[in-house]
Structure formats: C-alpha cells, structure tokens
Write an enzyme that holds these catalytic residues in place. Structure first.
Site, PDB file in Angstrom:
ATOM      1  N   HIS A  84      16.459   7.064  -0.135  1.00  0.00           N
ATOM      2  CA  HIS A  84      16.489   8.040  -1.312  1.00  0.00           C
ATOM      3  C   HIS A  84      16.600   9.601  -0.466  1.00  0.00           C
ATOM      4  O   HIS A  84      15.446   9.815   0.156  1.00  0.00           O
ATOM      5  CB  HIS A  84      15.221   7.876  -1.982  1.00  0.00           C
ATOM      6  CG  HIS A  84      15.293   7.032  -3.193  1.00  0.00           C
ATOM      7  ND1 HIS A  84      14.771   7.132  -4.504  1.00  0.00           N
ATOM      8  CD2 HIS A  84      15.617   5.670  -3.323  1.00  0.00           C
ATOM      9  CE1 HIS A  84      15.141   6.041  -5.225  1.00  0.00           C
ATOM     10  NE2 HIS A  84      15.668   5.147  -4.445  1.00  0.00           N
ATOM     11  N   TYR A 213       9.233  12.634 -11.120  1.00  0.00           N
ATOM     12  CA  TYR A 213       7.799  12.970 -11.312  1.00  0.00           C
ATOM     13  C   TYR A 213       7.934  13.946 -12.397  1.00  0.00           C
ATOM     14  O   TYR A 213       8.522  14.986 -12.336  1.00  0.00           O
ATOM     15  CB  TYR A 213       7.366  13.926 -10.092  1.00  0.00           C
ATOM     16  CG  TYR A 213       7.081  13.099  -8.810  1.00  0.00           C
ATOM     17  CD1 TYR A 213       7.952  12.843  -8.116  1.00  0.00           C
ATOM     18  CD2 TYR A 213       5.907  12.615  -8.551  1.00  0.00           C
ATOM     19  CE1 TYR A 213       7.973  11.882  -6.937  1.00  0.00           C
ATOM     20  CE2 TYR A 213       5.442  11.793  -7.334  1.00  0.00           C
ATOM     21  CZ  TYR A 213       6.531  11.499  -6.613  1.00  0.00           C
ATOM     22  OH  TYR A 213       6.632  10.616  -5.500  1.00  0.00           O
ATOM     23  N   PRO A 305      -2.017   9.459  -5.423  1.00  0.00           N
ATOM     24  CA  PRO A 305      -0.732   8.841  -5.205  1.00  0.00           C
ATOM     25  C   PRO A 305       0.308   9.720  -5.603  1.00  0.00           C
ATOM     26  O   PRO A 305       1.293   9.614  -5.253  1.00  0.00           O
ATOM     27  CB  PRO A 305      -0.683   7.561  -5.930  1.00  0.00           C
ATOM     28  CG  PRO A 305      -1.672   7.494  -7.129  1.00  0.00           C
ATOM     29  CD  PRO A 305      -2.820   8.451  -6.376  1.00  0.00           C
ATOM     30  N   LYS A 309       1.433   9.636  -0.406  1.00  0.00           N
ATOM     31  CA  LYS A 309       0.904   9.741   0.844  1.00  0.00           C
ATOM     32  C   LYS A 309      -0.128   8.443   1.366  1.00  0.00           C
ATOM     33  O   LYS A 309      -0.272   8.425   2.722  1.00  0.00           O
ATOM     34  CB  LYS A 309       0.119  11.095   1.117  1.00  0.00           C
ATOM     35  CG  LYS A 309       1.108  12.372   0.993  1.00  0.00           C
ATOM     36  CD  LYS A 309       2.069  12.359   2.267  1.00  0.00           C
ATOM     37  CE  LYS A 309       3.320  13.131   1.938  1.00  0.00           C
ATOM     38  NZ  LYS A 309       4.582  12.237   2.253  1.00  0.00           N
ATOM     39  N   TYR A 397       7.096  16.137   1.595  1.00  0.00           N
ATOM     40  CA  TYR A 397       7.249  14.631   0.823  1.00  0.00           C
ATOM     41  C   TYR A 397       7.787  13.678   1.775  1.00  0.00           C
ATOM     42  O   TYR A 397       7.246  12.529   1.665  1.00  0.00           O
ATOM     43  CB  TYR A 397       8.480  14.895  -0.240  1.00  0.00           C
ATOM     44  CG  TYR A 397       8.524  13.706  -1.329  1.00  0.00           C
ATOM     45  CD1 TYR A 397       9.564  12.857  -0.922  1.00  0.00           C
ATOM     46  CD2 TYR A 397       7.217  13.467  -2.029  1.00  0.00           C
ATOM     47  CE1 TYR A 397       9.559  11.714  -2.110  1.00  0.00           C
ATOM     48  CE2 TYR A 397       7.535  12.432  -3.025  1.00  0.00           C
ATOM     49  CZ  TYR A 397       8.462  11.424  -2.949  1.00  0.00           C
ATOM     50  OH  TYR A 397       8.669  10.434  -3.653  1.00  0.00           O
TER      51      TYR A 397
HETATM   52  P1  FAS Z   1      -6.356  -1.337   1.950  1.00  0.00           P
HETATM   53  O1  FAS Z   1      -7.243  -0.914   0.933  1.00  0.00           O
HETATM   54  O2  FAS Z   1      -4.921  -1.666   1.428  1.00  0.00           O
HETATM   55  O3  FAS Z   1      -6.907  -2.482   2.753  1.00  0.00           O
HETATM   56  C1  FAS Z   1      -8.219  -2.807   3.313  1.00  0.00           C
HETATM   57  C2  FAS Z   1      -8.529  -4.037   3.125  1.00  0.00           C
HETATM   58  O4  FAS Z   1      -9.695  -4.503   4.014  1.00  0.00           O
HETATM   59  C3  FAS Z   1      -8.231  -5.186   2.177  1.00  0.00           C
HETATM   60  O5  FAS Z   1      -7.267  -6.096   2.396  1.00  0.00           O
HETATM   61  C4  FAS Z   1      -9.715  -5.467   1.879  1.00  0.00           C
HETATM   62  O6  FAS Z   1      -9.588  -6.745   1.233  1.00  0.00           O
HETATM   63  C5  FAS Z   1     -10.325  -5.646   3.267  1.00  0.00           C
HETATM   64  N1  FAS Z   1     -11.698  -5.520   3.284  1.00  0.00           N
HETATM   65  C6  FAS Z   1     -12.623  -4.780   2.405  1.00  0.00           C
HETATM   66  N2  FAS Z   1     -13.743  -4.954   2.570  1.00  0.00           N
HETATM   67  C7  FAS Z   1     -13.894  -5.794   3.484  1.00  0.00           C
HETATM   68  C8  FAS Z   1     -14.960  -6.379   4.112  1.00  0.00           C
HETATM   69  N3  FAS Z   1     -16.347  -6.262   3.754  1.00  0.00           N
HETATM   70  N4  FAS Z   1     -14.724  -7.379   5.099  1.00  0.00           N
HETATM   71  C9  FAS Z   1     -13.448  -7.639   5.532  1.00  0.00           C
HETATM   72  N5  FAS Z   1     -12.280  -7.131   4.913  1.00  0.00           N
HETATM   73  C10 FAS Z   1     -12.545  -6.155   3.996  1.00  0.00           C
HETATM   74  N6  FAS Z   1      -0.675   4.729  -1.852  1.00  0.00           N
HETATM   75  C11 FAS Z   1       0.552   5.347  -2.292  1.00  0.00           C
HETATM   76  O7  FAS Z   1       1.045   5.861  -1.064  1.00  0.00           O
HETATM   77  N7  FAS Z   1       1.387   5.166  -3.111  1.00  0.00           N
HETATM   78  C12 FAS Z   1       0.665   4.601  -4.357  1.00  0.00           C
HETATM   79  O8  FAS Z   1       1.210   4.449  -5.373  1.00  0.00           O
HETATM   80  C13 FAS Z   1      -0.638   4.072  -4.370  1.00  0.00           C
HETATM   81  N8  FAS Z   1      -1.287   3.265  -5.358  1.00  0.00           N
HETATM   82  C14 FAS Z   1      -2.394   2.716  -5.105  1.00  0.00           C
HETATM   83  C15 FAS Z   1      -3.235   2.330  -6.191  1.00  0.00           C
HETATM   84  C16 FAS Z   1      -4.598   1.571  -6.020  1.00  0.00           C
HETATM   85  C17 FAS Z   1      -5.036   0.728  -7.251  1.00  0.00           C
HETATM   86  C18 FAS Z   1      -4.990   1.904  -4.585  1.00  0.00           C
HETATM   87  C19 FAS Z   1      -6.521   1.247  -4.471  1.00  0.00           C
HETATM   88  C20 FAS Z   1      -4.507   2.574  -3.753  1.00  0.00           C
HETATM   89  C21 FAS Z   1      -3.294   3.052  -3.946  1.00  0.00           C
HETATM   90  N9  FAS Z   1      -2.359   3.866  -2.944  1.00  0.00           N
HETATM   91  C22 FAS Z   1      -1.304   4.155  -3.181  1.00  0.00           C
HETATM   92  C23 FAS Z   1      -3.111   3.917  -1.631  1.00  0.00           C
HETATM   93  C24 FAS Z   1      -3.070   2.558  -0.855  1.00  0.00           C
HETATM   94  O9  FAS Z   1      -1.482   2.330  -0.770  1.00  0.00           O
HETATM   95  C25 FAS Z   1      -3.513   2.901   0.497  1.00  0.00           C
HETATM   96  O10 FAS Z   1      -3.369   4.105   0.925  1.00  0.00           O
HETATM   97  C26 FAS Z   1      -3.094   1.704   1.390  1.00  0.00           C
HETATM   98  O11 FAS Z   1      -3.589   0.288   0.731  1.00  0.00           O
HETATM   99  C27 FAS Z   1      -4.250   1.837   2.453  1.00  0.00           C
HETATM  100  O12 FAS Z   1      -4.200   0.690   3.490  1.00  0.00           O
HETATM  101  P2  FAS Z   1      -5.398   0.251   4.221  1.00  0.00           P
HETATM  102  O13 FAS Z   1      -6.051   1.334   4.707  1.00  0.00           O
HETATM  103  O14 FAS Z   1      -4.931  -0.941   4.881  1.00  0.00           O
HETATM  104  O15 FAS Z   1      -6.508  -0.350   3.122  1.00  0.00           O
HETATM  105  C1  PHB Z   2       5.308   3.750  -6.540  1.00  0.00           C
HETATM  106  O1  PHB Z   2       6.462   3.544  -6.514  1.00  0.00           O
HETATM  107  O2  PHB Z   2       3.997   2.970  -6.883  1.00  0.00           O
HETATM  108  C2  PHB Z   2       4.845   5.342  -6.102  1.00  0.00           C
HETATM  109  C3  PHB Z   2       6.023   6.102  -5.918  1.00  0.00           C
HETATM  110  C4  PHB Z   2       5.654   7.438  -5.631  1.00  0.00           C
HETATM  111  C5  PHB Z   2       4.317   7.784  -5.742  1.00  0.00           C
HETATM  112  C6  PHB Z   2       3.188   6.951  -6.131  1.00  0.00           C
HETATM  113  C7  PHB Z   2       3.519   5.781  -6.595  1.00  0.00           C
HETATM  114  O3  PHB Z   2       4.025   9.074  -5.587  1.00  0.00           O
END
Ligand code: FAS
Ligand code: PHB
Length: 406
Positions: A84, A213, A305, A309, A397
């Site tokens: 993109h 957005y 989100p 980032k 971005y």
């Molecule tokens: P994660 O949370 O992905 O992974 C952590 C891992 O540790 C998990 O697999 C968990 O099961 C494990 N864990 C936890 N406790 C533990 C324990 N006690 N023992 C062993 N393992 C354990 N970011 C974006 O850029 N765009 C988005 O749209 C977006 N949407 C999101 C929606 C939601 C609901 C959430 C919660 C986050 C979102 N994020 C988004 C942010 C997300 O993408 C995170 O930045 C990304 O998952 C970060 O990755 P990790 O640091 O690996 O953490």
């Molecule tokens: C998504 O596609 O899940 C998405 C894309 C851009 C954002 C947040 C979420 O800023």
C-alpha cells in the site's frame, strides 16, 4: 489451515535465551536467534491454535517486513501481502487520499494479517526443530538479578525448571515477565481512552483499495482488509459497550453512517467471521531491561491501534534484542546491554505519541463538546492539506528508522 504440531520434545533443562510467549515478539525473536545459532526455548501458555485464533494487527512497516524476511519467514508474506503506497482519511464523510510513498520519501506499508505472520513464524520454527512448549502453565521467573536466572512452569501436570542465561519477556500485557520486576524499580505511564474498537472480519471484498481512517461526529470508523476477498472493519464504541449489544446488521448500518457516502453505497456486507471489542489504552513500562530479563512488545508497551503501531513496535524491540544477543554471544559485548532500553524507549515514545495523536484527531470525545470537534476539524484540515502535515503523518505511518546498537 496448517495444523501446528505440538512440539513434543523432552522438556529441556537448559538454554541460552528463555522466551516467554509465542506471539509475534517471541516467535520472531526465537526464529532470528535460532538462525544465528543461539539456543532458545519458547514457553507459551496457550495452544498454537488458540494463538492463531486471535485476530489482531493488519499493517506491517517496512522494518517489520525486512525482519520477517531476515528470519526466513517472508515467502508467503511476499506472495500474498498487499503493498500500500497510499492511506485514505475522511472527516464527516469527505474522502482524502494520502500518498504515503511520496510524503515518506519512497516508503510504503504491507497489508498482511498478524495471524498470518504468526502462522508463518510457527511453521519456520517447527522446520528448524526449535522447541516451543505450548500449554506451559504457571510460568514463573526466578533469580533474574543473578547470573543464573531460571524459569519454572507446569506442563502435563509436571513441574519443570529451565535454566538460562537471559529471559525474553514476550508475554504480552498480562504476562508474568513485567510483574517479575520489583515494583520499586518500575517506571510506568498509562492513559486509558473512554472508548474501544468493535471489530468485524468478513469474507467480502474491501470497500476501498486503500485503508480509510474515518472521523465522524458519530464516532471513528476504519475500513481495512486482509486480502482482495477478506475485509476488516472497526467502529468506535463507548468503553462500557458489550459485544452482546451488537448484531452484524447493527454493525453494518452504523459503519455506513460513518464512512463517505459513495463508499457506503458500494459497501458489500456479509456474515461476520469474527466480532470483538478491544479496549484502547496507551501504556509504557520504561523498565524494559532488569538484570537478565528483557521486556519486548506488549509486555512493555501498549498503543491504541489507530496508528497501526502495536505489532510494528514489537518487531523493533525484537530487532534491537536480537542484535544485542548476537553481540553478547559472538563478541562478549555485555557492555551494550544498557543500550537495549535506551534504543527501544526512544522509538516506543515516538510511536506512542503518533498513536495518541491519531486517536485524539480521529475519535469523537463526548466530553469535549462542539468546540473540541471544531478544533479536531481544523487540525485535520491543516494536516491533510499541507505538505508538512502530510509528511509528518506519512513518515510516522510507514515507521521511523530502526536505530543501530552502536
Ligand atoms: P502478544 O500479546 O501478541 O503475545 C503474547 C503471548 O504471550 C501470547 O501468545 C500469550 O498467550 C502469551 N502469554 C501470556 N501470558 C503468558 C504466561 N503466563 N505464560 C506463557 N505465555 C503467556 N496492533 C496493531 O498494530 N493493529 C491492530 O489492529 C491491533 N489490534 C489489536 C487487538 C487486540 C484485541 C489486542 C489485544 C492487540 C491488538 N494490537 C494491534 C496489538 C497487537 O497486535 C500486539 O501489538 C501484538 O500482538 C504484540 O505482540 P506480542 O508482544 O508478541 O504480544
Ligand atoms: C487492521 O487491519 O486490523 C488494522 C489496520 C490498521 C490499523 C489498525 C488495525 O491502524
């Protein structure tokens, strides 16, 4: 869906880097360390299928793409990821296209779901024969201030101990790693927003070629995608809202009221593959390294989100941690350890700022009233019509450059 085999190895008792968490941070770090010949074991609380079932991010910065390729897990991303060069915005239904390639000096982003990144990394780790212990319960960190840290965990009703040189806390916001740091040693910052994002995934063609957005007096909306046949949409909802209050029909109707009219006209709706509400907060733990423990990704920071980032910040932490571990194991450069936190925090705060700014610009704050909405409109109007404003948005971005260790 590729079945993720349980890595049923005999439980290891010693490794160089113990990684807690098999999300993107843990898997990406694990894959890079394995390729560098640095032994590591991942302890994950959930099953692989559960981790893959979480619907999260969708936009990858160039730095993240490069790191996934360096980890040898980029083949499908390069084939299926969508490049993109533009990102769109709308304010009260008026549609604007931002050429992020032009205003970032030639960079772009890749649209490729976090779920797919996670799947690709899991499969490469399996091929490399590196050990991931899924369903590792009650993970505890021990002696992180000593030269002999270790981790204990329960697996198949047995208590296990894993001795290591270093621990990488990749266990997300609710994991045990950050909590293992003494509370008088932690410096934390938090801002909670009075709303969340209700997300819907559907096997329908995206309403627009680019992400859009949308700021609107009824609330924020985001039109995103995963592929030419799979769309991802979000609408802002009050932080008190519950998923039970929402049907697919209600979601589509509200989305159409917030996006530009010509998009609402052509929007293809369909059944929800997934619907969930994610709360929005900004959080930074400035103690990202303590003794032999390093915090990476969501264990150390959370961003709304809005700036896409979260996942990308996790990747930049991995870049710094990986290069530090190579320096330590190949050249004995433990003197570089303090650089980890310095480099990560400088980038984290800039991403926190951008995500906060996008959130404040594009969301509806009931408490703010009409005056704040007019100020938001003026801020948006300035940024989207000025080269300086468009450059500022585009540079942030696509992602700021990664900083070298030395
Ligand atoms: P994660 O949370 O992905 O992974 C952590 C891992 O540790 C998990 O697999 C968990 O099961 C494990 N864990 C936890 N406790 C533990 C324990 N006690 N023992 C062993 N393992 C354990 N970011 C974006 O850029 N765009 C988005 O749209 C977006 N949407 C999101 C929606 C939601 C609901 C959430 C919660 C986050 C979102 N994020 C988004 C942010 C997300 O993408 C995170 O930045 C990304 O998952 C970060 O990755 P990790 O640091 O690996 O953490
Ligand atoms: C998504 O596609 O899940 C998405 C894309 C851009 C954002 C947040 C979420 O800023």
């Amino acid at each position: 869906m590729t079945e993720i085999e349980e890595t049923n190895h005999k439980a290891p008792t010693k490794t160089q880097v113990a990684i807690i968490g098999a999300g993107p941070s843990g898997l990406l770090l694990g894959q890079l360390l394995t390729k560098a010949g640095i032994d590591n074991v991942i302890l994950e609380r959930q099953t692989g299928e559960y981790v893959l079932g979480r619907i999260r991010a969708g936009v990858l910065e160039q730095g993240t793409v490069n790191l996934i390729r360096e980890a040898g897990a980029g083949a499908r991303m390069d084939k299926e990821g969508l490049i993109h060069t533009h990102t769109d915005f709308s304010f009260q239904g008026e549609h604007y296209q931002l050429d992020i390639e032009k205003y970032s000096g030639g960079k772009h982003v890749v649209v490729y779901g976090q779920t797919e990144v996670t799947r690709d990394l899991m499969e490469e780790r399996e091929k490399a024969g590196a050990i991931t212990i899924y369903e590792a319960d009650s993970v505890k960190l021990h002696d992180i201030e000593s030269d002999q840290p270790y981790v204990t965990y329960q697996h198949n009703d047995e208590l296990h101990r894993l001795d290591c040189d270093y621990i990488a806390g990749c266990d997300g916001f609710h994991g045990p790693s950050r909590k293992a740091i003494p509370s008088n040693k932690i410096e934390e910052y938090e801002k909670v927003y009075p709303f969340g994002w209700l997300g819907l995934m559907s096997d329908t063609p995206p309403v627009n070629d680019e992400l859009v957005y949308c700021a609107h007096e009824r609330g924020f909306a985001l039109c995103s995608m995963r592929s030419p046949t799979r769309s991802r949409y979000y609408i802002q909802v009050p932080d008190t809202d519950k998923i039970e209050n929402w049907t697919e029909e209600r979601f589509w109707k509200e989305l159409k009221r917030r996006i530009p009219p010509e998009m609402a006209e052509r929007l293809v709706t369909g059944p929800a593959l997934e619907m969930s509400i994610a709360p929005l907060r900004s959080y930074v733990c400035e103690t990202m390294q303590y003794g032999k423990l390093f915090l990476l990704g969501d264990s150390a920071h959370i961003v709304p989100p809005t700036g896409a980032k979260g996942l990308n910040l996790a990747a930049s932490d991995v870049d710094t941690a990986y290069r530090l571990f190579v320096k330590i194991y190949k050249e004995g450069r433990t003197d570089l350890i303090p650089r980890y936190q310095e480099i990560c925090l400088a980038r984290v705060w800039k991403a926190v700022r951008f995500s906060w700014w996008m959130t404040m610009l594009l969301h509806r704050f009931e408490s703010g009233g009409r005056f704040d909405f007019r100020v938001q409109q003026a801020e948006f109007d300035y940024f989207i019509h000025s080269d300086a404003g468009k450059t500022t948005i585009a540079e942030n971005y696509v992602g700021l450059p990664f900083e070298a260790l030395e």
